[in-house]
Design a protein around this motif. Sequence first.
Motif, short mmCIF file in Angstrom:
data_model
loop_
_atom_site.label_atom_id
_atom_site.label_comp_id
_atom_site.label_asym_id
_atom_site.label_seq_id
_atom_site.Cartn_x
_atom_site.Cartn_y
_atom_site.Cartn_z
N VAL A 92 0.83 -1.21 0.00
CA VAL A 92 0.00 0.00 0.00
C VAL A 92 0.86 1.25 0.00
O VAL A 92 0.57 2.22 -0.72
CB VAL A 92 -0.95 -0.01 1.22
CG1 VAL A 92 -1.70 1.32 1.32
CG2 VAL A 92 -1.92 -1.17 1.15
N ASP A 93 1.92 1.27 0.81
CA ASP A 93 2.76 2.47 0.92
C ASP A 93 3.41 2.84 -0.41
O ASP A 93 3.55 4.01 -0.75
CB ASP A 93 3.84 2.27 1.99
CG ASP A 93 3.26 2.21 3.39
OD1 ASP A 93 2.16 2.76 3.58
OD2 ASP A 93 3.89 1.62 4.28
N ILE A 94 3.82 1.83 -1.18
CA ILE A 94 4.44 2.10 -2.49
C ILE A 94 3.41 2.68 -3.44
O ILE A 94 3.66 3.67 -4.13
CB ILE A 94 5.07 0.81 -3.05
CG1 ILE A 94 6.30 0.43 -2.23
CG2 ILE A 94 5.44 0.98 -4.52
CD1 ILE A 94 6.95 -0.87 -2.63
N ILE A 115 1.04 7.20 -6.49
CA ILE A 115 -0.19 7.92 -6.85
C ILE A 115 -0.10 9.39 -6.46
O ILE A 115 -0.44 10.28 -7.25
CB ILE A 115 -1.42 7.24 -6.20
CG1 ILE A 115 -1.65 5.85 -6.83
CG2 ILE A 115 -2.67 8.10 -6.35
CD1 ILE A 115 -2.65 4.98 -6.10
N CYS A 116 0.40 9.65 -5.25
CA CYS A 116 0.54 11.04 -4.80
C CYS A 116 1.52 11.81 -5.69
O CYS A 116 1.31 12.98 -6.02
CB CYS A 116 1.00 11.09 -3.35
SG CYS A 116 -0.25 10.54 -2.17
N ARG A 143 -0.43 14.17 -13.46
CA ARG A 143 -0.67 12.90 -14.16
C ARG A 143 -1.67 12.08 -13.35
O ARG A 143 -1.46 10.91 -13.06
CB ARG A 143 0.64 12.14 -14.36
CG ARG A 143 1.59 12.79 -15.34
CD ARG A 143 2.93 12.08 -15.40
NE ARG A 143 2.80 10.68 -15.79
CZ ARG A 143 3.84 9.82 -15.85
NH1 ARG A 143 5.07 10.26 -15.57
NH2 ARG A 143 3.66 8.56 -16.21
N SER A 144 -2.78 12.75 -13.03
CA SER A 144 -3.78 12.11 -12.18
C SER A 144 -4.41 10.89 -12.84
O SER A 144 -4.81 9.93 -12.17
CB SER A 144 -4.87 13.11 -11.80
OG SER A 144 -4.30 14.21 -11.11
N GLY A 145 -4.50 10.94 -14.17
CA GLY A 145 -5.06 9.78 -14.88
C GLY A 145 -4.21 8.53 -14.67
O GLY A 145 -4.73 7.44 -14.43
N ASP A 146 -2.88 8.71 -14.76
CA ASP A 146 -1.99 7.57 -14.49
C ASP A 146 -2.10 7.12 -13.04
O ASP A 146 -2.03 5.92 -12.74
CB ASP A 146 -0.54 7.97 -14.80
CG ASP A 146 -0.31 8.23 -16.29
OD1 ASP A 146 -1.06 7.66 -17.10
OD2 ASP A 146 0.59 9.02 -16.62
N GLY A 147 -2.26 8.10 -12.15
CA GLY A 147 -2.43 7.76 -10.75
C GLY A 147 -3.68 6.94 -10.52
O GLY A 147 -3.67 5.97 -9.74
N GLU A 148 -4.76 7.31 -11.23
CA GLU A 148 -6.01 6.57 -11.09
C GLU A 148 -5.84 5.14 -11.64
O GLU A 148 -6.38 4.18 -11.08
CB GLU A 148 -7.13 7.29 -11.84
CG GLU A 148 -8.50 6.76 -11.54
CD GLU A 148 -9.61 7.62 -12.13
OE1 GLU A 148 -10.72 7.11 -12.28
OE2 GLU A 148 -9.34 8.80 -12.44
N GLY A 149 -5.07 5.00 -12.72
CA GLY A 149 -4.79 3.67 -13.26
C GLY A 149 -4.05 2.80 -12.26
O GLY A 149 -4.34 1.60 -12.13
N LEU A 150 -3.11 3.41 -11.53
CA LEU A 150 -2.41 2.66 -10.49
C LEU A 150 -3.35 2.24 -9.36
O LEU A 150 -3.21 1.16 -8.79
CB LEU A 150 -1.26 3.49 -9.92
CG LEU A 150 0.08 3.44 -10.66
CD1 LEU A 150 1.09 4.35 -9.98
CD2 LEU A 150 0.62 2.03 -10.74
N ILE A 158 -4.93 8.46 -0.58
CA ILE A 158 -5.03 8.23 -2.03
C ILE A 158 -6.24 8.96 -2.60
O ILE A 158 -6.17 9.59 -3.67
CB ILE A 158 -5.09 6.72 -2.31
CG1 ILE A 158 -3.76 6.06 -1.97
CG2 ILE A 158 -5.46 6.45 -3.76
CD1 ILE A 158 -3.74 4.55 -2.08
N CYS A 159 -7.35 8.90 -1.88
CA CYS A 159 -8.57 9.59 -2.32
C CYS A 159 -8.33 11.09 -2.46
O CYS A 159 -8.64 11.69 -3.50
CB CYS A 159 -9.69 9.31 -1.32
SG CYS A 159 -11.22 10.19 -1.65
N ARG A 160 -7.73 11.69 -1.46
CA ARG A 160 -7.49 13.14 -1.50
C ARG A 160 -6.51 13.51 -2.61
O ARG A 160 -6.68 14.54 -3.29
CB ARG A 160 -6.94 13.60 -0.16
CG ARG A 160 -7.96 13.53 0.96
CD ARG A 160 -7.32 13.75 2.33
NE ARG A 160 -8.27 13.47 3.41
CZ ARG A 160 -7.95 13.48 4.69
NH1 ARG A 160 -6.70 13.73 5.07
NH2 ARG A 160 -8.87 13.23 5.60
N ALA A 161 -5.46 12.68 -2.79
CA ALA A 161 -4.47 12.98 -3.82
C ALA A 161 -5.13 12.99 -5.20
O ALA A 161 -4.88 13.90 -6.02
CB ALA A 161 -3.34 11.96 -3.77
N LEU A 162 -5.98 11.99 -5.48
CA LEU A 162 -6.62 11.91 -6.80
C LEU A 162 -7.63 13.04 -7.00
O LEU A 162 -7.68 13.65 -8.09
CB LEU A 162 -7.30 10.54 -6.95
CG LEU A 162 -6.34 9.35 -7.13
CD1 LEU A 162 -7.09 8.04 -6.98
CD2 LEU A 162 -5.66 9.42 -8.49
#
Length: 622
Positions: A493-495, A500-501, A508-515, A530-534
Motif C-alpha cells: 500500500v505504501d508504495i 499515486i501522490c 498525471r492524475s489519470g496515471d495515478g487513477e490507473g495505479l 489516495i482519495c485526496r491525492a486523486l
Amino acid sequence: MHRTSTSSLAKLSPSFFCLAFVPKSAFSSASSSTFLQPIPESQAQLIVNPLFHFLPQNQNPFNIVEIVCSHLKTGNPELARLQSEIKELLPHLGHREVSKVLLRCQSNFGSALAFFNWVKYDLNLRPNSKNYCLIIHILAWSRQLPLAMKFLSELIELSEEDVFQNLVLCTEHCNWNPVIFEMLIKAYMKVGMIQESYWSFKKMVRLGFVPSVIACNCILNGLAKMKCDGHCWELYEEMGRIGVHSNAYTFNILTYVLCRDGDVNKVNEFLEKMEEEGFDPDIVTYNTLIGSYCRRGRLEDAFHLYRIMYRRGVMPDLVSYTSLMNGLCQIGRVREAHQIFHRMIDRGLDPDVVSYNMLISAYCKVGRLPEARLLLHDMIRIGLYPDSFTCRIMVEGYGREGRLISALNLVVELQKLGVAVTCDIYKYLIISLCQEDRPFAAKSLLERIINDGFEPDAGIYGKLIESFCRGNHASEALLMKSEMENRNFEPGVDIYKSLICCLCEINRSGDGEGLMVEMVESGLPPDHIICRALINGHCKEGNADKAESLLASFAKEFQFFDTESFNALIKFYHDVGNETKLMELQDRMLKAGFVPNSLTCRYVIHGLWKSARFGKHRLQAV
C-alpha cells in the motif's frame, strides 16, 4: 563368565569415583523403591511350539542366541554370511534376544559392538533402552570411553525414558564401570540438557556415588549460563556435604554468579572464604570481578583490583585490559581508554579485533571519526582485518555525521583491501541515501552491488520508490516498481500511495487513477490519502467532472466518505465562481451520504455572497 555384583562396586571404582555401600535390593527389587522401576522389554516374538525341538539346530528358534554367539566367537565373524544362513530365524530375534547376546559377549567388546551395529543397521531393528545400556556398560568396562559416550549421547536423544535409572538397573546383569554415570552428566551437558544433568547428579548422590569435581564444575558452569543461581548454590553445598573438594574453577564459576547478582558484600565474603580454603584468586577470578565492576560503572573498584593483581603476581591479560577499556568507553572517557590500549601494547600484549572495535566504536559515537579511521588503518597495518562489526560502526559513524559519501568511499577502500562488506552494510547505505533524498546515488549503488551478487529485498525497493516520489521523479519510481515486480516482489500500500501522490502532484492524475485500479485488483483497498491525492489532482488539472465521478465511486464501492476530498471539489467550483454547480454538487453529495463541515458551509456561503454581490453590481450598472 565373571560378573561384578553390586556389593563389590567399591573395589572396581576408579580414582575419580567413590561409592558408599548400596543394598542389593535397591537394584533388584522394584517394589522396595519408587525410584527404580524395571526397564520395559519390547514384545519379542514368543516361541511356544514344543515341536521346534525336533528341528535341526540351525533352524530351531530356541537356539538363535546360541547360534549368534557361536558365530561371534569365531574371531572374525562375517555377519552378512550369518544373516543369510539364519534368514528364517531372524524374525525371532527381538530385544530380549539382543540383550542375551550382548551379555554373553561382554568379555569381547569388539564382538558385542559388531553385533549391536549389525542389528541396528543391517537388520533395521531399533535397539531399546536396555540394549543401549548394555552396550554402553560393555564399552565403558572395556575402557572404550569415546564409543560409550557416542552411544550414550545417542540414547539420550532417542529415548524418553530415565537413562540414569535404566543404566543402574543394567548393572545387575553385566560388568560395568562407575565412570559411566559421570559420562552421563557430560553427555547431558553436550546436548544442552542442563537440568537433566543436574538431576542425574542428585540421583547419583542419593545412590551413594560421589562424582568428581570436574563433573560438578561441568554442571555448575551450565547452570550458571542458564542463570539458575539457586541450583548453583545447592550444588555447591551438596559438593561440600559429600566430600567433593572445590577447586579454583569452582570458585571462579561461583564468583561469576555472585558478580551477576551485583551484591558486592557477598562477593567479598565469598573471596575471603575462597582464600581461607587455600585458593588464591587467579586471572579468571580477577577478570570476572573487573568485568563486573566495569559493567556497573564502578571503575574505581575495577582499577583497584587491577593494581592488586600486580602486587599478588597475577599479570593482567588481554581480557583484563579490554574490560577496563570498555568501562571507560561506556562513560565517554575514550582518551583514557586509548591510553590503556597503549599500555597494554607496551606490556607485550597484542590487541585483537575486539579491542580495536571497542575503541573505534567509542570514537565514532563521540563523532571523532579521524581517530577511528587511524585505528582502522593501524589494525590493517599489523595484519588484523576488520570484521563486519568494524565496517558497520565506521559506516554508521559517517552516516550520523551526514557524510554518506565518505562512508561509500570507505566501503570501496575496504573492498580493495580484501575486507568483506556484508549485505546489511549495503542496505544501511542505500536506505540512508534514500532518507537524505538522494535516490539516484542509492540506485547507482544498488546496481553496482547487484552485479557483485547482492540480492535486494522488497524493503530496499520501497525506500527507493518513496525517495524518487518525494522528488517528483515519477518515471524513475515507476521503473523501480517494474524492476521490483520482475524480482517477484509485490508492491504494498505504501508504495502505491507514494506513486499515486507523486503522479497527481505532477499533473498525471489519470496515471495515478490507473495505479489505483491496479492496486484494488491486487486486493489492496485505497485509503483517504489516495482519495485526496486523486481528487486534488483532478481539480488542479481542471477536471472537476472526473473528480466528482471518482469521489462518488469511492463512496459507493468502498463506503468511503472523505469530507476533505469533498471540500476540495467544493473549493474548485468556489474558486472558479460557478455557484450554480457548487450548489448542485452539494445536493448530489448530500444524497450520496457526504456530511458537510464548517469549511464546506464557509465555501458555500462565501460563494453565494459573491454571487449576490456580483448580481447587485450588475443591476446598479444597468
